[in-house]
Design an enzyme around this catalytic site. Structure first.
Site, PDB file in Angstrom:
ATOM      1  N   SER A 160       1.359  17.670  35.480  1.00 21.15           N
ATOM      2  CA  SER A 160       0.611  18.159  34.327  1.00 21.15           C
ATOM      3  C   SER A 160      -0.512  17.222  33.916  1.00 21.15           C
ATOM      4  O   SER A 160      -0.398  15.985  34.015  1.00 21.15           O
ATOM      5  CB  SER A 160       1.561  18.348  33.137  1.00 21.15           C
ATOM      6  N   THR A 207      -4.242  26.229  34.068  1.00 23.83           N
ATOM      7  CA  THR A 207      -3.447  26.986  33.099  1.00 23.83           C
ATOM      8  C   THR A 207      -4.383  27.618  32.078  1.00 23.83           C
ATOM      9  O   THR A 207      -5.202  26.926  31.469  1.00 23.83           O
ATOM     10  CB  THR A 207      -2.440  26.071  32.390  1.00 23.83           C
ATOM     11  N   LYS A 263      -2.699  29.891  36.541  1.00 25.34           N
ATOM     12  CA  LYS A 263      -1.356  30.051  35.985  1.00 25.34           C
ATOM     13  C   LYS A 263      -1.437  30.720  34.617  1.00 25.34           C
ATOM     14  O   LYS A 263      -2.247  30.319  33.769  1.00 25.34           O
ATOM     15  CB  LYS A 263      -0.673  28.684  35.862  1.00 25.34           C
ATOM     16  N   HIS A 269       4.413  31.151  30.284  1.00 24.59           N
ATOM     17  CA  HIS A 269       4.510  29.777  29.781  1.00 24.59           C
ATOM     18  C   HIS A 269       5.917  29.464  29.296  1.00 24.59           C
ATOM     19  O   HIS A 269       6.110  28.697  28.348  1.00 24.59           O
ATOM     20  CB  HIS A 269       3.496  29.541  28.654  1.00 24.59           C
TER      21      HIS A 269
END
Length: 373
Positions: free
Chosen positions: A121, A169, A243, A267
């Site tokens: 991340s 994301t 994503k 998520h």
């Protein structure tokens, strides 16, 4: 600020009461501060989407084929043109220092030991360079930053240390701890998730007019757009996956835009509450993009049978998030590696009993409505 110290330090062995991958969720309660656990385990809003993710798997059972020879079978697959030993990835979970002093580095060690792709991340507790130094296959999850210069530098850093793909994301530009975490007294430490962003200038503040929305004109002003995605794909030579996809029309548009793959995800129930379970929209996304195009599933995986179900509905692979954090809290890198091994063995058992020698044998006709509990 709430004290995030855990009641127990991570072990250097696997607890004897871990019999399946899902057991890590139960055992982790003794290793994670209750308020922090409420943050990790919880979802947004009324947690409808959080619950829907698990309910979607519970509604589906397996209708096995009989008298099939599965000797010599395997879980091998390929993602983005690279061979993989199995279809399991570690999802990009932020702030892993909340449950382990060495956070993402230990997750990376567990991934490396099991030939698992780790998706690291942006909001990590350990710099991406330290994660890369562990070795093993790795992708970098990107949150677009207010400055394109900072975003481009993050991508260049990932490229330099050998990350193989960028995962953008897009479904959580606005996020806050869920109500359960807030009621438990959880406060995210100011330093959490900043390891990759240290050294960059702080974004300039913006004064809003009285008529402007704190959310729509404030928080959302830096949310990624289609133009940002196009810019990103020009900036990097790495494959870019997106994503947070839940709609078939978005899936088709992203495919046309040249995105290398999609991750169907809500998520983990931590973004917009009330959206459907990732699993429930997977088949529609797969139908929209056709066969052969990379589609992965995130949100709700707790067992090898869940992996089997996702593959049957069209996923090429799945990402594991909360189980990763629970295993990390219990036994560090050893726990993460053990959790992955358990999931893989559970998948193999499901394949064997369903008459599937390879992942290609896992097809939609193997699923049925689950018997009521």
């Amino acid at each position: 600020m709430h004290d995030i110290r855990r009641p127990r330090a991570p072990l250097d062995r696997i607890p004897p009461d871990i019999l399946c991958a899902a057991d890590y969720e139960t055992v982790a309660r003794a290793f994670i501060d209750p308020a922090t656990l409420a943050y990790i385990a919880g979802g947004s809003g009324d947690e409808r989407s959080l619950a829907a993710n698990r309910q979607a798997f519970a509604r589906r059972g397996v209708l096995p084929r009989l008298l099939r020879d599965v000797c010599g079978g395997h879980t091998r697959t390929a993602l983005l043109g690279r061979p993989r030993a199995h279809p399991l990835l570690l999802a990009p979970v932020a702030c892993q220092g909340l449950v382990h002093a060495h956070g993402e580095v230990h997750s990376a060690r567990g991934a490396e030991a099991t030939d698992t792709v780790m998706v690291a991340s942006t909001l990590a507790s350990c710099p991406l360079e330290e994660v890369a130094a562990v070795g093993g296959p790795r992708w970098f999850q990107l949150y677009m930053q207010p400055s394109r210069e900072v975003t481009a530098d993050l991508v260049r850093r990932a490229e330099r240390v050998g990350f193989e793909a960028i995962v953008l994301t897009v479904d959580a530009p606005v996020q806050s701890p869920g109500r359960a975490a807030r009621r438990a007294g959880f406060t995210l430490p100011e330093s959490a998730g900043t390891a990759n962003l240290a050294g960059y200038p702080a974004p300039e503040g913006r004064v809003l007019a009285p008529t402007q929305s704190r959310i729509l004109d404030g928080m959302m002003r830096e949310a990624p757009t289609a133009a940002d995605l196009a810019w990103l794909m020009d900036v990097t030579g790495l494959p870019v996956l997106v994503k947070g996809v839940l709609r078939a029309d978005d899936a088709r548009a992203l495919q046309r835009a040249g995105v290398a793959g999609l991750i169907v995800s809500n998520h983990g129930g931590r973004a917009l509450d009330g959206v459907p379970a990732s699993l429930d929209v997977l088949a529609a996304v797969r139908a929209a993009v056709g066969p052969g195009y990379p589609v992965l599933l995130d949100s709700g995986i707790r067992a090898g049978s869940d992996v089997f179900t996702a593959l049957a509905l069209g996923a090429d692979a799945v990402l594991v998030g909360r189980l990763q954090m629970y295993a990390l809290a219990v036994a560090g890198a050893l726990g993460v590696a053990h959790m992955i091994r358990l999931l893989r063995e559970e998948l193999e058992l499901c394949m064997a009993l369903a008459g599937c020698a390879t992942l290609a044998d896992i097809t939609p006709d193997l699923l049925c409505e689950a018997a009521p509990c």
